[in-house]
Each structure stands twice: as structure tokens, then as C-alpha cells.
Design an enzyme around this catalytic site. Structure first.
Site, mmCIF file in Angstrom:
data_model
loop_
_atom_site.group_PDB
_atom_site.id
_atom_site.type_symbol
_atom_site.label_atom_id
_atom_site.label_comp_id
_atom_site.label_asym_id
_atom_site.label_seq_id
_atom_site.Cartn_x
_atom_site.Cartn_y
_atom_site.Cartn_z
ATOM 1 N N CYS A 102 42.401 40.489 43.945
ATOM 2 C CA CYS A 102 42.742 39.747 42.729
ATOM 3 C C CYS A 102 42.855 40.673 41.515
ATOM 4 O O CYS A 102 41.876 41.307 41.118
ATOM 5 C CB CYS A 102 41.680 38.684 42.473
ATOM 6 S SG CYS A 102 41.874 37.859 40.893
ATOM 7 N N VAL A 149 38.796 32.816 40.767
ATOM 8 C CA VAL A 149 38.002 33.984 40.383
ATOM 9 C C VAL A 149 38.880 34.833 39.462
ATOM 10 O O VAL A 149 40.102 34.734 39.528
ATOM 11 C CB VAL A 149 37.563 34.792 41.634
ATOM 12 C CG1 VAL A 149 36.512 34.028 42.384
ATOM 13 C CG2 VAL A 149 38.738 35.182 42.524
ATOM 14 N N GLU A 184 37.770 33.057 33.525
ATOM 15 C CA GLU A 184 38.919 33.561 32.741
ATOM 16 C C GLU A 184 38.731 35.032 32.364
ATOM 17 O O GLU A 184 37.941 35.381 31.471
ATOM 18 C CB GLU A 184 39.194 32.719 31.488
ATOM 19 C CG GLU A 184 39.715 31.330 31.788
ATOM 20 C CD GLU A 184 41.065 31.326 32.531
ATOM 21 O OE1 GLU A 184 41.823 32.294 32.425
ATOM 22 O OE2 GLU A 184 41.327 30.335 33.235
ATOM 23 N N SER A 185 39.535 35.866 33.038
ATOM 24 C CA SER A 185 39.368 37.311 32.890
ATOM 25 C C SER A 185 39.472 37.783 31.440
ATOM 26 O O SER A 185 38.703 38.655 31.013
ATOM 27 C CB SER A 185 40.398 38.039 33.756
ATOM 28 O OG SER A 185 41.721 37.673 33.396
#
Ligand SMILES: N[C@@H](CCC(=O)N[C@@H](CS)C(=O)NCC(=O)O)C(=O)O
Length: 192
Positions: A11, A51, A63-64
Site C-alpha cells: 500500500c 489502511v 488517512e495517510s
């Protein structure tokens, strides 16, 4: 208080968080999530089931982009955002605009017509930005670079997208790969 990262190696959004944790040398645990067979409990940590998610003392954050900003404030050293408000805004703008790269990247993965041209156009835009400054956020490496590099690595290594036509972008990637946190990501991508 140890942070737990709910993670998936493939990811690119998780890669953003992995890089920031590594740059700041934050002790953390990793729980790997199989994206093809996600555990039901992941929806309790993030309603979208996606993720990355971090967890700290029972508190969860998905939420990156938000996680990166949180880690920057929670662990300010070494700083990954500039001090000057204008420079900070510029860096955040570049991170926000990462979606201009991710959209054609996923379109290309889906095999959509015209996606390659759109991806090249965005790589060209990044190349022009980087012709004037060493890092996407300006004078210093930081969150803007971290926000974008996972997709550039994957496009080049797993989708056969040539970066040679983009000299400034290629130089930027070479500088990034000197950093152990980014080199570790390149190794993950090589194994995908
Ligand atoms: N906006 C989210 C996107 C996260 C995301 O899309 N993660 C993917 C893996 S790369 C995922 O969990 N996909 C599972 C799904 O969409 O069901 C972020 O920035 O963290």
C-alpha cells in the site's frame, strides 16, 4: 506509549506513514493487514476498512495525509515541514496535489485509455517543479516528498514507467533513495 501501525506492504498510502515513522525514528509495532481478506475488526479502527491506521493508547487515526501531519506535530524532530508559514503552505499544497499523480496511476493500473499520457503529464509537471527546487516542498526534504514518492517508485519499478525523460524528477528520486527510510521502501517495492 507505543504506536501501532495497521499496515500493508504493497500500500503506497501506508508507505507514507512508514517513511515518516522511520525518519523520526518512532518506536512502533506493525500489524499487517491482508487486503484481500481483511479482518472484520479493521472496520472498528477505520470505518472505510482501509489502511493505514495508527493506534495509540486505544485512540485510532486513519488517512495517510492526516497521520503524516499528526506524526509531524507529535514527534517534531527531525522536522519534515518548513518553519515559514508560506513554505509550509507550499509543502502542504504539493502533498495535497499528490492526488493528481495517484489518479492517473490507478487509472493506468486499471488499464484505462489515456491514463499513461495523463501520468506522463503529471510526471512532467513534477519534473518542471523540481527543475527549480531540490525538493517538492522547497529547500528541504519533507512531507511533500514523502507524500509523492511511493507512487513514483511503484510506477517506475512495477509498471515500467520510464523516468529517464524526466531528468529533474530522476535526480530527485536518486537523492531520496540515499535516505534509509526511502531506500527501505524501494526494497519493499522491489519485492512486490
Ligand atoms: N485516503 C486513504 C486511502 C487508503 C487506501 O486506499 N488504502 C488501500 C490500500 S493501498 C486500502 O486499504 N484499500 C482497501 C479498500 O479500498 O477496500 C489514505 O490516504 O490513507
Amino acid at each position: 506509549m507505543t504506536i501501532t501501525l495497521y499496515d500493508a506492504p504493497r500500500c503506497p498510502y501506508c508507505a507514507r506513514v512508514r517513511i515518516v515513522l522511520a525518519e523520526k525514528d518512532v518506536e512502533h509495532e506493525v500489524v499487517e493487514i491482508d487486503l484481500r481478506d481483511r479482518p472484520v475488526w479493521i472496520y472498528e479502527k477505520n470505518a472505510t476498512g482501509r489502511v493505514p491506521v495508527i493506534e495509540e493508547d486505544g485512540w485510532t487515526l486513519p488517512e495517510s495525509a492526516v497521520i503524516m501531519e499528526y506524526l509531524e506535530e507529535r514527534y517534531p524532530e527531525p522536522p519534515l515541514l518548513p518553519v515559514d508559514p508560506v513554505d509550509r503552505a507550499e509543502a502542504r499544497l504539493r502533498a495535497f496535489r499528490a492526488v493528481e499523480l495517484t489518479a492517473p496511476y490507478y487509472a493506468l493500473r486499471r488499464g484505462e485509455d489515456g491514463a499513461r499520457e495523463l501520468l506522463d503529464a503529471e510526471l512532467g509537471l513534477l519534473d518542471r517543479i523540481l527543475a527549480d527546487r531540490p525538493w517538492l516542498g522547497g529547500r528541504a526534504y519533507g512531507l511533500a516528498d514523502v507524500a509523492v514518492v511511493p507512487w513514483v517508485l511503484r510506477a517506475s519499478e512495477t509498471m515500467g514507467v520510464a523516468l529517464e525523460p524526466f531528468a529533474a524528477l530522476s535526480g530527485w528520486l536518486a537523492r531520496l533513495l540515499i535516505r534509509p527510510a526511502v531506500a527501505a521502501e524501494a526494497r519493499i517495492v522491489a519485492g512486490l
